[in-house]
Scaffold this active site. Structure first.
Site, PDB file in Angstrom:
ATOM      1  N   VAL A 159     -11.262   2.861  -3.252  1.00  0.00           N
ATOM      2  CA  VAL A 159     -10.949   2.406  -4.615  1.00  0.00           C
ATOM      3  C   VAL A 159     -11.997   1.370  -5.025  1.00  0.00           C
ATOM      4  O   VAL A 159     -12.135   0.323  -4.382  1.00  0.00           O
ATOM      5  CB  VAL A 159      -9.524   1.813  -4.699  1.00  0.00           C
ATOM      6  CG1 VAL A 159      -9.237   1.317  -6.105  1.00  0.00           C
ATOM      7  CG2 VAL A 159      -8.484   2.842  -4.270  1.00  0.00           C
ATOM      8  N   ASP A 168       0.847  -1.194   0.000  1.00  0.00           N
ATOM      9  CA  ASP A 168       0.000   0.000   0.000  1.00  0.00           C
ATOM     10  C   ASP A 168       0.884   1.246   0.000  1.00  0.00           C
ATOM     11  O   ASP A 168       1.899   1.319   0.699  1.00  0.00           O
ATOM     12  CB  ASP A 168      -0.903  -0.009   1.233  1.00  0.00           C
ATOM     13  CG  ASP A 168      -2.065   0.963   1.110  1.00  0.00           C
ATOM     14  OD1 ASP A 168      -3.217   0.499   1.029  1.00  0.00           O
ATOM     15  OD2 ASP A 168      -1.819   2.199   1.108  1.00  0.00           O
ATOM     16  N   HIS A 216      -6.969  -6.034   2.196  1.00  0.00           N
ATOM     17  CA  HIS A 216      -5.771  -5.514   2.850  1.00  0.00           C
ATOM     18  C   HIS A 216      -5.222  -6.603   3.766  1.00  0.00           C
ATOM     19  O   HIS A 216      -5.987  -7.261   4.476  1.00  0.00           O
ATOM     20  CB  HIS A 216      -6.104  -4.327   3.756  1.00  0.00           C
ATOM     21  CG  HIS A 216      -6.743  -3.149   3.080  1.00  0.00           C
ATOM     22  ND1 HIS A 216      -6.085  -1.957   2.914  1.00  0.00           N
ATOM     23  CD2 HIS A 216      -7.984  -2.973   2.557  1.00  0.00           C
ATOM     24  CE1 HIS A 216      -6.905  -1.080   2.321  1.00  0.00           C
ATOM     25  NE2 HIS A 216      -8.062  -1.678   2.095  1.00  0.00           N
ATOM     26  N   GLN A 261     -14.427   2.388   1.770  1.00  0.00           N
ATOM     27  CA  GLN A 261     -13.818   1.929   0.513  1.00  0.00           C
ATOM     28  C   GLN A 261     -13.578   3.125  -0.406  1.00  0.00           C
ATOM     29  O   GLN A 261     -14.505   3.848  -0.760  1.00  0.00           O
ATOM     30  CB  GLN A 261     -14.727   0.910  -0.199  1.00  0.00           C
ATOM     31  CG  GLN A 261     -14.083   0.381  -1.488  1.00  0.00           C
ATOM     32  CD  GLN A 261     -14.930  -0.681  -2.204  1.00  0.00           C
ATOM     33  OE1 GLN A 261     -16.037  -1.010  -1.773  1.00  0.00           O
ATOM     34  NE2 GLN A 261     -14.401  -1.204  -3.299  1.00  0.00           N
ATOM     35  N   ASN A 290     -12.938  -3.638   2.699  1.00  0.00           N
ATOM     36  CA  ASN A 290     -13.899  -2.555   2.797  1.00  0.00           C
ATOM     37  C   ASN A 290     -14.901  -2.688   1.654  1.00  0.00           C
ATOM     38  O   ASN A 290     -14.525  -2.970   0.523  1.00  0.00           O
ATOM     39  CB  ASN A 290     -13.183  -1.204   2.734  1.00  0.00           C
ATOM     40  CG  ASN A 290     -12.321  -0.958   3.966  1.00  0.00           C
ATOM     41  OD1 ASN A 290     -12.719  -1.311   5.073  1.00  0.00           O
ATOM     42  ND2 ASN A 290     -11.151  -0.390   3.778  1.00  0.00           N
ATOM     43  N   HIS A 318     -10.655  -5.449  -3.370  1.00  0.00           N
ATOM     44  CA  HIS A 318      -9.316  -5.758  -2.869  1.00  0.00           C
ATOM     45  C   HIS A 318      -9.378  -6.123  -1.394  1.00  0.00           C
ATOM     46  O   HIS A 318     -10.301  -5.713  -0.687  1.00  0.00           O
ATOM     47  CB  HIS A 318      -8.366  -4.566  -3.062  1.00  0.00           C
ATOM     48  CG  HIS A 318      -8.861  -3.299  -2.419  1.00  0.00           C
ATOM     49  ND1 HIS A 318      -9.813  -2.500  -3.011  1.00  0.00           N
ATOM     50  CD2 HIS A 318      -8.551  -2.707  -1.239  1.00  0.00           C
ATOM     51  CE1 HIS A 318     -10.052  -1.462  -2.231  1.00  0.00           C
ATOM     52  NE2 HIS A 318      -9.315  -1.565  -1.134  1.00  0.00           N
TER      53      HIS A 318
HETATM   54  P1  5GP Z   1      -9.848   1.127   0.469  1.00  0.00           P
HETATM   55  O1  5GP Z   1     -10.107   2.271   1.407  1.00  0.00           O
HETATM   56  O2  5GP Z   1     -10.481   1.336  -0.878  1.00  0.00           O
HETATM   57  O3  5GP Z   1     -10.184  -0.196   1.076  1.00  0.00           O
HETATM   58  O4  5GP Z   1      -8.280   1.098   0.280  1.00  0.00           O
HETATM   59  C1  5GP Z   1      -7.594   1.613  -0.824  1.00  0.00           C
HETATM   60  C2  5GP Z   1      -6.121   1.579  -0.514  1.00  0.00           C
HETATM   61  O5  5GP Z   1      -5.411   1.831  -1.700  1.00  0.00           O
HETATM   62  C3  5GP Z   1      -5.689   2.631   0.512  1.00  0.00           C
HETATM   63  O6  5GP Z   1      -5.098   1.991   1.630  1.00  0.00           O
HETATM   64  C4  5GP Z   1      -4.683   3.488  -0.264  1.00  0.00           C
HETATM   65  O7  5GP Z   1      -3.586   3.911   0.509  1.00  0.00           O
HETATM   66  C5  5GP Z   1      -4.242   2.545  -1.384  1.00  0.00           C
HETATM   67  N1  5GP Z   1      -3.817   3.227  -2.595  1.00  0.00           N
HETATM   68  C6  5GP Z   1      -4.443   4.268  -3.222  1.00  0.00           C
HETATM   69  N2  5GP Z   1      -3.765   4.626  -4.338  1.00  0.00           N
HETATM   70  C7  5GP Z   1      -2.691   3.783  -4.408  1.00  0.00           C
HETATM   71  C8  5GP Z   1      -1.612   3.672  -5.353  1.00  0.00           C
HETATM   72  O8  5GP Z   1      -1.509   4.391  -6.347  1.00  0.00           O
HETATM   73  N3  5GP Z   1      -0.684   2.699  -5.108  1.00  0.00           N
HETATM   74  C9  5GP Z   1      -0.776   1.870  -4.025  1.00  0.00           C
HETATM   75  N4  5GP Z   1       0.191   0.947  -3.887  1.00  0.00           N
HETATM   76  N5  5GP Z   1      -1.774   1.957  -3.130  1.00  0.00           N
HETATM   77  C10 5GP Z   1      -2.724   2.905  -3.314  1.00  0.00           C
END
Ligand code: 5GP
Length: 114
Positions: free
Chosen positions: A96, A30, A102, A94, A87, A100
């Site tokens: 993205v 991440d 974590h 969430q 998420n 996915h």
């Molecule tokens: P969510 O909140 O959607 O479950 O988590 C999305 C995760 O994607 C977040 O922890 C954020 O830091 C990570 N993330 C967002 N953009 C990028 C990126 O460009 N590269 C990487 N490696 N992680 C990302």
């Protein structure tokens, strides 16, 4: 479905610090880690939300969760333990819209989560 940062990582348009890849799954660090170890695991066959997993082939889902376990083992996380977080939707946070998981490790996590 709109293109997300994870689509760009998968296509190679955005760099990522990958830790595991097979035919169906990619795992990478991440960019904004919330723990000393913070890995994101994505299926190469894209769907947006956990909600949709019920209509995916069960074997694919099984292999996805197996991959999470393999990644954690390969990073020597089995003894210390780790948290797997998915998420789903607005209230979960969430950000993205590409399904996915974590993997978080390397510190003690509180329960209930914040
Ligand atoms: P969510 O909140 O959607 O479950 O988590 C999305 C995760 O994607 C977040 O922890 C954020 O830091 C990570 N993330 C967002 N953009 C990028 C990126 O460009 N590269 C990487 N490696 N992680 C990302």
């Amino acid at each position: 479905m709109h293109e997300t940062v994870f689509d760009k990582i998968l296509s190679g348009d955005l760099p990522a610090d990958s830790v595991y890849e097979d035919d169906e799954v990619l795992a990478f660090r991440d960019i904004n880690p919330q723990a000393p170890v913070h890995i994101l695991v994505i299926p190469k066959a894209k769907f947006a939300r956990f909600t949709e997993i019920a209509s995916r082939p069960i074997e694919e889902t099984g292999r996805f969760f197996s991959a999470i376990s393999k990644v954690a083992t390969s990073l020597n996380l089995d003894d210390s333990g780790y948290r797997v977080v998915i998420n789903n939707g607005r209230d979960s946070g969430q950000a993205v819209e590409y399904f996915h998981a974590h993997i978080l490790a390397g510190r003690r996590f509180a329960w209930p989560p914040g």
